[in-house]
Design a protein around this motif. Structure first.
Motif, PDB file in Angstrom:
ATOM      1  N   ILE A   1      11.241  -5.682  -0.043  1.00  0.00           N
ATOM      2  CA  ILE A   1      10.898  -4.432  -0.710  1.00  0.00           C
ATOM      3  C   ILE A   1       9.397  -4.492  -0.938  1.00  0.00           C
ATOM      4  O   ILE A   1       8.879  -5.485  -1.444  1.00  0.00           O
ATOM      5  N   ILE A   2       8.704  -3.431  -0.545  1.00  0.00           N
ATOM      6  CA  ILE A   2       7.253  -3.366  -0.689  1.00  0.00           C
ATOM      7  C   ILE A   2       6.925  -2.345  -1.777  1.00  0.00           C
ATOM      8  O   ILE A   2       7.359  -1.204  -1.715  1.00  0.00           O
ATOM      9  N   VAL A   3       6.169  -2.780  -2.782  1.00  0.00           N
ATOM     10  CA  VAL A   3       5.776  -1.904  -3.882  1.00  0.00           C
ATOM     11  C   VAL A   3       4.447  -1.249  -3.522  1.00  0.00           C
ATOM     12  O   VAL A   3       3.437  -1.923  -3.376  1.00  0.00           O
ATOM     13  N   GLY A   4       4.475   0.066  -3.341  1.00  0.00           N
ATOM     14  CA  GLY A   4       3.289   0.826  -2.973  1.00  0.00           C
ATOM     15  C   GLY A   4       3.424   1.423  -1.586  1.00  0.00           C
ATOM     16  O   GLY A   4       4.249   0.976  -0.779  1.00  0.00           O
ATOM     17  N   ILE A   5       2.601   2.440  -1.321  1.00  0.00           N
ATOM     18  CA  ILE A   5       2.676   3.120  -0.026  1.00  0.00           C
ATOM     19  C   ILE A   5       1.289   3.372   0.572  1.00  0.00           C
ATOM     20  O   ILE A   5       1.148   4.195   1.464  1.00  0.00           O
ATOM     21  N   ASP A   6       0.302   2.637   0.132  1.00  0.00           N
ATOM     22  CA  ASP A   6      -1.037   2.807   0.672  1.00  0.00           C
ATOM     23  C   ASP A   6      -1.199   2.009   1.967  1.00  0.00           C
ATOM     24  O   ASP A   6      -0.273   1.342   2.431  1.00  0.00           O
ATOM     25  N   PHE A   7      -2.405   2.045   2.526  1.00  0.00           N
ATOM     26  CA  PHE A   7      -2.667   1.400   3.812  1.00  0.00           C
ATOM     27  C   PHE A   7      -2.323  -0.084   3.805  1.00  0.00           C
ATOM     28  O   PHE A   7      -1.702  -0.592   4.741  1.00  0.00           O
ATOM     29  N   VAL A   8      -2.708  -0.803   2.768  1.00  0.00           N
ATOM     30  CA  VAL A   8      -2.490  -2.248   2.732  1.00  0.00           C
ATOM     31  C   VAL A   8      -0.989  -2.568   2.769  1.00  0.00           C
ATOM     32  O   VAL A   8      -0.559  -3.511   3.438  1.00  0.00           O
TER      33      VAL A   8
END
Length: 131
Positions: A20-27
């Protein structure tokens, strides 16, 4: 030939691993893509903006922070990954709950290179496997 063997070895480590990845920005997008390319699976991206809820990015659904624990448990994720600037989306209580389920929370600096990010996740997973 050696590159193929090394790539196969690298890919096998991530194959079947769910995150699970927290955030949706480029990084976050860049890291998720690297994990997918190495055989990992992204279960969800976490974002608190209502207009992005349940849309998809890289084949994974965007979900609210309140859904992290249930998603982690339901999908048997290997880790929840967050970058320092996204800490507000992952409350301390959630981190404690994930820890009680033996699911590591990998918090990293967004200024790390992609390889350093992957190494951080890898070493965290290795230390949890040894427990």
């Amino acid at each position: 030939m050696l590159d193929k063997i090394l790539n196969a070895f690298r890919n096998s480590k991530w194959r079947g691993s769910s995150f699970i990845i927290v955030g949706i920005d480029f990084v976050e997008h860049q890291l998720a893509q690297a994990l997918i390319e190495r055989g990992g699976k992204i279960i969800a991206f976490i974002d608190d903006e209502p207009w992005s809820h349940k849309t998809e990015m890289l084949g994974a659904t965007l979900r609210y922070p309140s859904e992290i624990e249930a998603l982690a448990q339901r999908h048997h994720v290997q880790a929840v990954v967050t970058f320092n600037q996204r800490a507000e989306l992952l409350p301390d209580e959630c981190i404690k709950q994930l820890s009680s389920m033996n699911i590591p929370t990998v918090q990293m600096d967004p200024n790390l290179s992609l390889e350093e990010q992957l190494n951080t996740i890898s070493s965290t997973l290795d230390s949890y496997e040894q427990k």
